[in-house]
Enzyme design. Structure first.
Site, PDB file in Angstrom:
ATOM      1  N   SER A  91       7.690  -2.131 -21.775  1.00 57.35           N
ATOM      2  CA  SER A  91       6.591  -2.792 -20.948  1.00 57.35           C
ATOM      3  C   SER A  91       5.289  -3.073 -22.941  1.00 57.35           C
ATOM      4  CB  SER A  91       5.826  -1.447 -20.367  1.00 57.35           C
ATOM      5  OG  SER A  91       4.398  -2.129 -20.539  1.00 57.35           O
ATOM      6  N   GLU A 150       2.670  -3.122 -22.650  1.00 53.10           N
ATOM      7  CA  GLU A 150       1.512  -2.114 -22.721  1.00 53.10           C
ATOM      8  C   GLU A 150       1.654  -1.181 -24.028  1.00 53.10           C
ATOM      9  OE1 GLU A 150      -0.908  -1.854 -20.572  1.00 53.10           O
ATOM     10  OE2 GLU A 150      -1.564   0.150 -21.020  1.00 53.10           O
ATOM     11  N   TYR A 194       0.311   6.556 -20.022  1.00 55.95           N
ATOM     12  CA  TYR A 194       1.940   5.551 -19.266  1.00 55.95           C
ATOM     13  C   TYR A 194       2.474   4.653 -21.209  1.00 55.95           C
ATOM     14  CZ  TYR A 194       4.187   1.472 -17.946  1.00 55.95           C
ATOM     15  OH  TYR A 194       5.111   0.337 -17.119  1.00 55.95           O
TER      16      TYR A 194
HETATM   17  P1  NAP Z   1       6.923  -0.442  -9.517  1.00 54.17           P
HETATM   18  O1  NAP Z   1       6.578  -1.044  -8.318  1.00 54.17           O
HETATM   19  O2  NAP Z   1       5.273   0.240  -9.417  1.00 54.17           O
HETATM   20  O3  NAP Z   1       8.077   1.041  -8.869  1.00 54.17           O
HETATM   21  C1  NAP Z   1       8.264   2.324  -9.496  1.00 54.17           C
HETATM   22  C2  NAP Z   1       9.472   2.585  -9.150  1.00 54.17           C
HETATM   23  O4  NAP Z   1      10.158   3.837  -9.848  1.00 54.17           O
HETATM   24  C3  NAP Z   1       9.803   2.598  -7.016  1.00 54.17           C
HETATM   25  O5  NAP Z   1      10.656   2.368  -6.949  1.00 54.17           O
HETATM   26  C4  NAP Z   1       9.731   3.981  -7.007  1.00 54.17           C
HETATM   27  O6  NAP Z   1       9.507   5.053  -6.394  1.00 54.17           O
HETATM   28  C5  NAP Z   1      10.060   4.799  -8.615  1.00 54.17           C
HETATM   29  N1  NAP Z   1       9.726   5.814  -9.063  1.00 54.17           N
HETATM   30  C6  NAP Z   1       8.815   6.200  -9.252  1.00 54.17           C
HETATM   31  N2  NAP Z   1       8.266   8.127 -10.127  1.00 54.17           N
HETATM   32  C7  NAP Z   1      10.092   7.983  -9.812  1.00 54.17           C
HETATM   33  C8  NAP Z   1      10.484   9.161  -9.459  1.00 54.17           C
HETATM   34  N3  NAP Z   1       9.777  10.361  -9.939  1.00 54.17           N
HETATM   35  N4  NAP Z   1      11.784   9.578  -9.296  1.00 54.17           N
HETATM   36  C9  NAP Z   1      12.378   8.295  -8.767  1.00 54.17           C
HETATM   37  N5  NAP Z   1      11.603   6.976  -8.709  1.00 54.17           N
HETATM   38  C10 NAP Z   1      10.561   6.755  -9.211  1.00 54.17           C
HETATM   39  O7  NAP Z   1       6.627  -1.138 -10.848  1.00 54.17           O
HETATM   40  P2  NAP Z   1       8.224  -2.538 -11.362  1.00 54.17           P
HETATM   41  O8  NAP Z   1       6.443  -3.304 -11.392  1.00 54.17           O
HETATM   42  O9  NAP Z   1       9.093  -3.275  -9.874  1.00 54.17           O
HETATM   43  O10 NAP Z   1       8.402  -2.277 -12.686  1.00 54.17           O
HETATM   44  C11 NAP Z   1      10.001  -1.913 -13.198  1.00 54.17           C
HETATM   45  C12 NAP Z   1       9.872  -0.985 -14.006  1.00 54.17           C
HETATM   46  O11 NAP Z   1       9.036  -1.852 -15.238  1.00 54.17           O
HETATM   47  C13 NAP Z   1       9.159   0.230 -14.178  1.00 54.17           C
HETATM   48  O12 NAP Z   1       9.344   1.217 -15.049  1.00 54.17           O
HETATM   49  C14 NAP Z   1       7.754  -0.626 -15.156  1.00 54.17           C
HETATM   50  O13 NAP Z   1       6.832   1.210 -16.084  1.00 54.17           O
HETATM   51  C15 NAP Z   1       8.170  -1.618 -15.973  1.00 54.17           C
HETATM   52  N6  NAP Z   1       7.643  -2.337 -16.310  1.00 54.17           N
HETATM   53  C16 NAP Z   1       6.586  -3.331 -15.308  1.00 54.17           C
HETATM   54  C17 NAP Z   1       6.291  -4.219 -15.858  1.00 54.17           C
HETATM   55  C18 NAP Z   1       5.824  -5.739 -14.377  1.00 54.17           C
HETATM   56  O14 NAP Z   1       4.546  -5.957 -14.943  1.00 54.17           O
HETATM   57  N7  NAP Z   1       6.591  -5.340 -13.057  1.00 54.17           N
HETATM   58  C19 NAP Z   1       6.231  -5.013 -17.264  1.00 54.17           C
HETATM   59  C20 NAP Z   1       6.529  -4.350 -17.763  1.00 54.17           C
HETATM   60  C21 NAP Z   1       7.577  -2.644 -18.075  1.00 54.17           C
HETATM   61  P3  NAP Z   1       8.947   4.399  -4.734  1.00 54.17           P
HETATM   62  O15 NAP Z   1       9.603   3.604  -4.235  1.00 54.17           O
HETATM   63  O16 NAP Z   1       8.854   5.945  -3.910  1.00 54.17           O
HETATM   64  O17 NAP Z   1       7.050   4.763  -5.002  1.00 54.17           O
HETATM   65  N1  GDD Z   2      -5.264  -2.714 -11.428  1.00 50.90           N
HETATM   66  C1  GDD Z   2      -6.508  -3.433 -11.747  1.00 50.90           C
HETATM   67  N2  GDD Z   2      -7.120  -2.681 -10.788  1.00 50.90           N
HETATM   68  N3  GDD Z   2      -6.497  -3.242 -12.919  1.00 50.90           N
HETATM   69  C2  GDD Z   2      -8.001  -3.660 -12.951  1.00 50.90           C
HETATM   70  C3  GDD Z   2      -8.929  -4.252 -12.589  1.00 50.90           C
HETATM   71  C4  GDD Z   2      -8.667  -3.376 -11.105  1.00 50.90           C
HETATM   72  O1  GDD Z   2      -9.855  -3.183  -9.501  1.00 50.90           O
HETATM   73  N4  GDD Z   2     -10.128  -4.853 -12.624  1.00 50.90           N
HETATM   74  C5  GDD Z   2      -9.654  -5.465 -13.777  1.00 50.90           C
HETATM   75  N5  GDD Z   2      -8.392  -4.914 -14.227  1.00 50.90           N
HETATM   76  C6  GDD Z   2      -7.692  -4.448 -15.174  1.00 50.90           C
HETATM   77  C7  GDD Z   2      -7.534  -3.736 -16.210  1.00 50.90           C
HETATM   78  O2  GDD Z   2      -8.012  -3.097 -16.514  1.00 50.90           O
HETATM   79  C8  GDD Z   2      -6.405  -4.234 -17.143  1.00 50.90           C
HETATM   80  O3  GDD Z   2      -6.909  -5.184 -18.264  1.00 50.90           O
HETATM   81  C9  GDD Z   2      -5.884  -5.780 -16.557  1.00 50.90           C
HETATM   82  O4  GDD Z   2      -6.535  -5.515 -15.083  1.00 50.90           O
HETATM   83  C10 GDD Z   2      -3.974  -5.414 -15.665  1.00 50.90           C
HETATM   84  O5  GDD Z   2      -4.110  -4.398 -14.963  1.00 50.90           O
HETATM   85  P1  GDD Z   2      -3.060  -3.999 -13.855  1.00 50.90           P
HETATM   86  O6  GDD Z   2      -2.378  -4.842 -13.159  1.00 50.90           O
HETATM   87  O7  GDD Z   2      -3.000  -2.345 -13.410  1.00 50.90           O
HETATM   88  O8  GDD Z   2      -1.818  -4.053 -15.246  1.00 50.90           O
HETATM   89  P2  GDD Z   2      -1.797  -3.170 -16.133  1.00 50.90           P
HETATM   90  O9  GDD Z   2      -1.490  -4.908 -17.452  1.00 50.90           O
HETATM   91  O10 GDD Z   2      -2.246  -2.137 -16.747  1.00 50.90           O
HETATM   92  O11 GDD Z   2      -0.334  -2.701 -16.315  1.00 50.90           O
HETATM   93  C11 GDD Z   2       1.050  -3.465 -15.894  1.00 50.90           C
HETATM   94  O12 GDD Z   2       1.480  -4.076 -16.345  1.00 50.90           O
HETATM   95  C12 GDD Z   2       2.399  -3.315 -17.573  1.00 50.90           C
HETATM   96  C13 GDD Z   2       3.472  -4.519 -18.667  1.00 50.90           C
HETATM   97  O13 GDD Z   2       1.995  -5.045 -19.488  1.00 50.90           O
HETATM   98  C14 GDD Z   2       2.154  -2.558 -15.422  1.00 50.90           C
HETATM   99  O14 GDD Z   2       2.835  -3.579 -14.662  1.00 50.90           O
HETATM  100  C15 GDD Z   2       2.448  -1.775 -16.415  1.00 50.90           C
HETATM  101  O15 GDD Z   2       3.490  -0.837 -15.386  1.00 50.90           O
HETATM  102  C16 GDD Z   2       3.128  -2.898 -17.553  1.00 50.90           C
HETATM  103  O16 GDD Z   2       4.124  -1.507 -18.083  1.00 50.90           O
END
Ligand code: NAP
Ligand code: GDD
Length: 343
Positions: free
Chosen positions: A130, A132, A153
């Protein structure tokens, strides 16, 4: 026919990836958690009863915190490719649940790598790393930028990133890190900021709600479309050698800008509806993410297709349909879920 094993298949990315792989004629095996409420909503449209002939999607119960069963599953499935997407993926929640996040998001990766090593299966492994992890590092961030993690995280993902590199070097595993910047979609979890905003704004538009509370409006993110990003995951595993790749759009926007745009597309002034609630601030924040994906562009031929504006339009359109259904239910005397979430 190739076989893929996908952890996190019920999540946003897992559902798009499963669709993508089934379209490419893969047999897809997904890991799901037992839950007292249904957690398969994002993949229900892909699932057929396993008695149906030619079914290509199979689901298996398991948990990333339990290693023995992961080993049994990999041994029996013998996948050609493993996409490890499962994680406690919410940054704010990781401050509330640091130990759990370390266990699932960090050690979960080690458990799968150990399962590959101990079973000796020949497979290619993708790790959902990520942006992050870059944390406080100055933009633009690329594969050469030093990580400065700012949350439990991020620290867990940094551990996972390095253990992937270690298993690649020590045991010759085909193990690749995709360092993905934020990617969103109509299937994004409702407590991530983009979806929280499109859900609330469409509900406000239909009179179902009159206030949206957010945290830090000044944070900036490089937001892309999840459907584009899962293609990059697949491309990484089609290479001859494992490597690490940044995947990003190369544009950054503030939370305030995203909010303003969503409300103005609905002909609403966000200033009238949005308030800042410090409850949503994080103990340490990542101020700005902006990715440089030139390596992926060159080596994988990958580039994003969906623009920032098109992503917002797509999310608004889906959430407006959802809000209309909720309004119909409410008008008929049923209740609908429009309460504030914890995050
Ligand atoms: P998400 O919607 O939160 O999905 C997370 C998945 O992990 C869900 O299927 C969840 O199952 C499963 N999970 C959580 N805890 C588990 C456990 N203990 N055992 C087995 N499965 C578990 O996340 P996403 O946005 O699709 O992201 C996918 C991956 O990419 C994650 O690893 C995230 O950290 C990483 N990532 C995401 C982003 C982004 O912007 N979306 C960016 C960079 C990296 P349940 O449905 O049962 O909760
Ligand atoms: N969730 C959330 N809720 N975020 C907020 C809010 C709120 O009410 N208000 C402001 N934010 C700001 C957070 O402080 C952060 O700076 C930004 O919005 C994005 O927050 P999220 O959407 O929760 O995403 P993230 O950037 O913290 O994390 C996501 O992206 C990562 C990749 O950079 C997640 O998908 C992570 O799993 C992923 O790795």
């Amino acid at each position: 026919m190739k076989k893929a094993f996908v952890t996190g298949i019920t999540g946003q990315d897992g559902s798009y990836l499963a669709e993508f792989l089934l379209h490419k004629e893969y047999e897809v095996h997904g890991l799901i958690r037992r839950s007292s409420t249904f957690n398969t909503e994002r993949i229900d449209h892909l699932y057929h009863d396993f008695h149906t002939p030619d079914t290509k999607l199979f689901l298996h119960y398991g948990d990333l915190s339990v290693s023995g069963q992961l080993m049994d599953l990999l041994h029996s499935i013998q996948p050609d490719e493993i996409y490890h997407l499962g994680a406690q993926s919410h940054v704010r929640v990781s401050f509330d649940m640091p130990e759990y996040t370390g266990d699932v998001t960090g050690l979960g990766t080690l458990r799968i790598l150990e399962a590959i090593r101990k079973t000796g299966i020949k497979t290619k492994f993708y790790q959902a790393s990520s942006s992050e992890m870059f944390g406080a590092a100055s933009p633009p961030q690329s594969e050469n930028t030093t990580f400065q993690p700012r949350s439990p995280y991020a620290a867990a993902k940094v551990y996972a990133y390095y253990i992937v590199q270690n298993y690649r070097d020590a045991y010759g595993l085909f193990a690749t890190n995709g360092i993905l910047f934020n990617h969103e979609s109509p299937r994004r979890g409702e407590t991530f900021v983009t979806r929280k905003i499109t859900r609330a704004a469409t509900q406000i538009k239909l009179g179902l709600k009159n206030k949206l509370f957010l945290g830090n409006l000044d944070a900036k993110r490089d937001w892309g479309f999840a459907g584009d990003f899962v293609e990059a995951m697949w491309l990484m595993l089609q290479q001859d050698k494992p490597d690490d790749f940044v995947i990003a759009t190369g544009e950054t926007h503030s939370v305030r800008e995203f909010t303003e745009k969503v409300f103005s597309k609905l002909n609403l002034d966000y200033n009238k509806y949005v308030s800042v609630d410090p409850r949503y601030f994080r103990p340490t924040e990542v101020d700005i993410l902006l990715g440089d994906a030139s390596k992926a562009k060159k080596a994988l031929g990958w580039k994003p297709k969906v623009t920032f504006d098109a992503l917002i339009d797509m999310m608004i359109a889906t959430d407006m349909e959802l809000a209309k259904k909720e309004k119909t239910l409410l008008d008929a005397g049923f209740s609908c879920n429009n309460s504030e979430r914890l995050t």
